[in-house]
Design a protein around this motif. Structure first.
Motif, PDB file in Angstrom:
ATOM      1  N   GLU A  49     -51.913  68.182  81.377  1.00  9.40           N
ATOM      2  CA  GLU A  49     -50.978  67.376  80.586  1.00  9.40           C
ATOM      3  C   GLU A  49     -51.571  66.044  80.146  1.00  9.40           C
ATOM      4  OE1 GLU A  49     -50.030  66.386  84.961  1.00  9.40           O
ATOM      5  OE2 GLU A  49     -50.898  68.006  83.756  1.00  9.40           O
ATOM      6  N   GLN A 105     -43.621  73.914  88.217  1.00  6.42           N
ATOM      7  CA  GLN A 105     -44.004  72.498  88.180  1.00  6.42           C
ATOM      8  C   GLN A 105     -45.081  72.261  87.120  1.00  6.42           C
ATOM      9  OE1 GLN A 105     -47.056  71.021  89.215  1.00  6.42           O
ATOM     10  NE2 GLN A 105     -48.079  72.826  90.065  1.00  6.42           N
ATOM     11  N   LYS A 148     -55.716  68.607  85.255  1.00  9.78           N
ATOM     12  CA  LYS A 148     -54.526  67.830  84.887  1.00  9.78           C
ATOM     13  C   LYS A 148     -54.256  67.995  83.391  1.00  9.78           C
ATOM     14  CE  LYS A 148     -54.718  64.450  88.638  1.00  9.78           C
ATOM     15  NZ  LYS A 148     -55.572  65.308  89.493  1.00  9.78           N
ATOM     16  N   ARG A 151     -44.664  69.717  83.766  1.00  7.45           N
ATOM     17  CA  ARG A 151     -45.649  68.695  83.419  1.00  7.45           C
ATOM     18  C   ARG A 151     -46.075  68.818  81.959  1.00  7.45           C
ATOM     19  NH1 ARG A 151     -49.657  70.053  88.158  1.00  7.45           N
ATOM     20  NH2 ARG A 151     -51.197  69.156  86.714  1.00  7.45           N
ATOM     21  N   SER A 179     -45.261  66.114  78.807  1.00 10.96           N
ATOM     22  CA  SER A 179     -46.320  65.557  77.970  1.00 10.96           C
ATOM     23  C   SER A 179     -46.049  65.833  76.493  1.00 10.96           C
ATOM     24  CB  SER A 179     -47.670  66.149  78.380  1.00 10.96           C
ATOM     25  OG  SER A 179     -48.724  65.569  77.640  1.00 10.96           O
TER      26      SER A 179
END
Length: 492
Positions: free
Chosen positions: A227, A284, A225, A288, A292
């Motif tokens: 971001e 995508q 993850k 993201r 951020s």
């Protein structure tokens, strides 16, 4: 050592003030966040012979003479092991080897290696390819570091279980020494160069190692993850969601996305499992990262691990020289990684708050001096690093060539000259200039001399990152001079 004065000093001062006062046109409200309007500082030239070449403007002939002079002096020499690996300190003599060993800088950092490879590639040196392959070879050998995170077999919070970004430069083997390997920017530098070259040259990504890396990194970034990932950043000293890391990730994924739109989905079978990277997946992931970054910039971070307090206790860091890394990659691809307005705002913040007479600090209240933590340092005495101004020069050059605003060309030249000022009396570029530690002066010095702040080169010399940055700055200046000449011909 002396502060530069005379014609160049006066012109740079005027340029700095003019750039600042043009904030409404070029920097919007960004300079309102700066420390003050007059942020110009003197420049300490360490080598008188180099200083003789310095000018407020250059011709293409001037630049070639200067580069030839520095090449003859060995200032720009970059070396690699037979493995293709490199060491953070350029290994040349027995003395520098001993220095590097004591500083643990004979090791291969992916970030530094790719920075060197980018400079080699821009200068037409063939060894850049062996440098890229060295990083790819290492990570393919230890590909389980990626796949175990992707498949949930390893804990991403355990940094030794993440892909190692620092390893043996000759054998390319992992090191057992504990290290902060959670560095998404270092891994993304590799992807950037891989696809940047493919797009520029028109070559396809081929080979087991390259294809594996091309598919594994995006899935890895997705798994951690990215971001929201509390990773170590470029300085390896603070767990946070670093904007500087996200900028490099963005630059890398953007290059890969462009490649996929041209060549189609990338697939690779790794240890019995097929991995795919297509446009939708990359899109995508890019969204993201951009979201951020929008919540962080122009700061370096606004979310950090409050239990990680060795180097910095702050929850928010506004200014950090690592932000230049991602901006550099955008400049090299001639497509700014963020808006020009935000780019200029970030650069102005660094100039106003981190730039000194001997270099640019990493961030406010930095306690690291290249070898040890320094709790004796006061604000303004942070180590001043030598690779930042040459990289800023490259970024300003790209802004100039894309926008046509001459003020950016002036700033490019200013930072190019600052880069030259870092070359010491041995014609080498150290990692940074630091305040001489207490008690390190000559024996018998009087009390007044002992309290005097004396700036000296740190022990990490010559630093490959600094040498690569200066090579890139030369290349950027050459491009801008050609661009200026073409503009003059057009308007005749």
């Amino acid at each position: 050592m002396k502060a530069v004065s005379g014609r160049w000093h006066r012109q740079v001062l005027l340029l700095s003030i003019a750039f600042t006062l043009s904030g409404a046109s070029f920097l919007d409200a960004g300079l309102a966040q700066a420390r003050d309007l007059d942020y110009f500082v003197p420049v300490n030239f360490r080598n008188g012979q180099v200083e003789k070449f310095v000018a407020p403007t250059y011709s293409q002939s001037d630049l070639k003479k200067l580069k030839r002079f520095l090449t003859e002096k060995g200032t720009l020499d970059l070396r690699r092991y037979s493995s293709g690996g490199h060491s953070a300190v350029t290994i040349g003599t027995d003395r520098s080897l001993e220095s590097a060993i004591s500083g643990l800088l004979i090791m291969h950092w992916d970030r530094d290696n790719i920075m060197q490879a980018l400079a080699e590639r821009e200068d037409g040196l063939s060894q850049w390819h062996s440098g890229l392959k060295a990083s790819l070879r290492h990570h393919y050998r230890y590909r389980h570091r990626f796949t175990d995170i992707i498949e949930g077999k390893s804990d991403k919070k355990n940094q030794m279980q993440r892909p190692h970004i620092r390893y043996n430069a000759a054998s390319l083997d992992e090191l057992s020494e504990p290290w902060g390997h959670a560095q998404n920017d270092a891994l993304s530098f590799i992807t950037f160069l891989l696809f940047y070259d493919a797009l520029e040259s028109g070559r396809s990504i081929e080979g087991q190692e390259a294809l594996a890396y091309a598919v594994l990194l995006p899935h890895y970034l997705d798994a951690v993850k990215v971001e929201h990932d509390l990773e170590m950043g470029a300085w390896e000293d603070k767990r946070a969601v670093h904007a500087s890391s996200l900028l490099v990730v963005l630059a890398a994924l953007r290059q890969e996305y462009e490649y996929v739109t041209r060549h189609g989905t990338i697939t690779a079978k790794i240890d019995g499992r097929e991995y795919r990277v297509d446009e939708a997946f990359l899109r995508q992931l890019l969204l993201r990262v951009k979201k951020s970054l929008k919540s962080i910039l122009p700061n370096e971070y606004v979310e950090s691990d409050q239990n990680d307090t060795r180097a910095d206790k702050s929850k928010v860091r506004k200014y950090d020289s690592a932000l230049v890394n991602g901006l550099l990659l955008g400049a090299l691809s001639a497509n700014g990684i963020i808006s020009d307005k935000m780019t200029a705002t970030v650069l102005a913040g660094l100039e106003a708050n981190l730039m000194g007479a001997d270099g640019v600090a990493r961030y406010p209240h930095d306690i690291w001096d290249g070898r040890t933590d320094r709790h004796d340092l006061k604000r303004g005495q942070e180590a001043q690093w030598c690779h930042v101004s040459p990289l800023m020069s490259v970024v300003y050059g790209d802004l100039y060539r894309r926008t046509g605003h001459k003020v950016y060309f002036d700033k490019q030249t200013e930072h190019f000259n600052r880069a030259l000022s870092h070359i010491n009396e041995r014609y080498a570029i150290p990692e940074a200039y630091i305040v001489e530690p207490p008690g390190a002066g000559k024996a018998g010095s009087n009390a007044k001399e002992k309290t005097k702040v004396n700036w000296i080169a740190d022990a990490n010399e010559p630093l490959a990152w600094g040498q690569a940055a200066l090579r890139l700055a030369f290349n950027g200046m050459e491009k801008s001079l050609v661009h200026s000449a073409d503009l003059k011909k057009t308007h005749k």
